[in-house]
Scaffold this active site. Structure first.
Site, PDB file in Angstrom:
ATOM      1  N   ASP A  34      35.966  55.317  39.190  1.00  0.00           N
ATOM      2  CA  ASP A  34      36.195  56.778  39.311  1.00  0.00           C
ATOM      3  C   ASP A  34      35.236  57.502  39.853  1.00  0.00           C
ATOM      4  O   ASP A  34      34.937  58.471  39.637  1.00  0.00           O
ATOM      5  CB  ASP A  34      36.191  57.315  37.787  1.00  0.00           C
ATOM      6  CG  ASP A  34      37.248  56.847  36.822  1.00  0.00           C
ATOM      7  OD1 ASP A  34      37.931  55.671  37.334  1.00  0.00           O
ATOM      8  OD2 ASP A  34      37.140  57.026  35.790  1.00  0.00           O
ATOM      9  N   GLY A 154      31.003  58.038  29.641  1.00  0.00           N
ATOM     10  CA  GLY A 154      32.562  57.841  29.500  1.00  0.00           C
ATOM     11  C   GLY A 154      33.177  56.539  30.248  1.00  0.00           C
ATOM     12  O   GLY A 154      33.224  55.672  29.331  1.00  0.00           O
ATOM     13  N   CYS A 155      33.550  56.794  31.235  1.00  0.00           N
ATOM     14  CA  CYS A 155      34.462  55.718  31.609  1.00  0.00           C
ATOM     15  C   CYS A 155      33.849  54.319  32.054  1.00  0.00           C
ATOM     16  O   CYS A 155      34.270  53.187  31.956  1.00  0.00           O
ATOM     17  CB  CYS A 155      35.026  56.177  33.023  1.00  0.00           C
ATOM     18  SG  CYS A 155      36.384  57.559  32.618  1.00  0.00           S
ATOM     19  N   VAL A 156      32.401  54.394  32.383  1.00  0.00           N
ATOM     20  CA  VAL A 156      31.695  53.301  32.861  1.00  0.00           C
ATOM     21  C   VAL A 156      31.378  52.492  31.456  1.00  0.00           C
ATOM     22  O   VAL A 156      31.689  51.269  31.242  1.00  0.00           O
ATOM     23  CB  VAL A 156      30.363  53.698  33.340  1.00  0.00           C
ATOM     24  CG1 VAL A 156      29.352  52.496  33.381  1.00  0.00           C
ATOM     25  CG2 VAL A 156      30.418  54.065  34.632  1.00  0.00           C
ATOM     26  N   THR A 159      34.662  50.930  30.106  1.00  0.00           N
ATOM     27  CA  THR A 159      35.315  49.952  30.816  1.00  0.00           C
ATOM     28  C   THR A 159      34.308  48.606  30.602  1.00  0.00           C
ATOM     29  O   THR A 159      34.636  47.464  30.345  1.00  0.00           O
ATOM     30  CB  THR A 159      35.148  50.226  32.381  1.00  0.00           C
ATOM     31  OG1 THR A 159      36.056  51.154  32.599  1.00  0.00           O
ATOM     32  CG2 THR A 159      35.448  49.103  33.050  1.00  0.00           C
TER      33      THR A 159
END
Length: 210
Positions: A34, A154-156, A159
């Site tokens: 992202d 968040g996304c790190v 994932t």
């Protein structure tokens, strides 16, 4: 910067049976999570001090391409109205910047995917949730993912955690991830390193991509 990964906290984790090393396997891919205009554009609700992390991620992309390692990008995208974002979109109204057509959701000039590189489009935090990422990595016979990008908490984090749960070794590159505040960044690196991933530094990651 207040480094929450101070020795007493890390030592406490290790003393209680956390933070074993996974190490790298035999086939490494680079995940770029992202990295887009929303985090670097003044006035964006997602604006964060992540310039150094983006430069480090770009350095890893260059090294991976030079050594023929797979580079996989993820991006968030919602249909107008964001109904496909479900409760995540309701919980975080700022995610409206990722509706189709908003330039804040666009990739940067660098790093950005090249023709032929995989781009995984997602609606939730994890690059694995509801996407083809796991199947793509399996088809490429990848066993290890270098995780970079935005944001650490968040996304790190999501994932990297899902990578472990799908059977891939997640190595989170500390300098190539960033967040809204250094305290969030450091706290999540500490916890990731204890439970779900190996947190490594940029030189180690560059070495794995040689």
């Amino acid at each position: 910067m207040n480094d929450i990964r101070r020795p007493d906290l890390a030592a406490d984790y290790r003393a209680h049976g956390f933070a074993a090393r996974l190490g790298a396997g035999e086939r490494v891919a680079l995940l770029v999570i992202d990295v887009c205009a929303a985090y670097l554009t003044d006035g964006s609700p997602l604006r964060a001090p992540v310039e150094e992390a983006v430069r480090a991620a770009a350095q890893l992309v260059t090294r991976a391409r030079g050594s023929g390692r797979p580079v996989i990008f993820t991006r968030v995208s919602y249909r107008p109205g964001s109904a496909d974002g479900g409760l995540f979109r309701r919980k975080v109204p700022a995610l409206s910047v990722f509706e189709e057509g908003d330039p804040l959701g666009d990739f940067l000039t660098e790093p950005a995917p090249r023709p032929g590189e995989v781009v995984v489009t997602k609606q939730y935090a994890s690059g694995f949730h509801g996407t083809s990422l796991a199947a793509t990595l399996t088809a490429l016979r990848i066993d290890t993912v270098l995780v970079t990008g935005l944001t650490t908490s968040g996304c790190v984090r999501a994932t990297a955690t899902d990578a472990l749960q799908h059977g891939f070794r997640p190595l989170v590159v500390a300098e190539a991830c960033g967040d809204r505040d250094p305290r969030l960044h450091e706290a999540n690196l500490l916890d990731l390193d204890a439970k779900y991933a190996d947190v490594i530094d940029l030189p180690a990651a560059l070495g794995l991509l040689e």
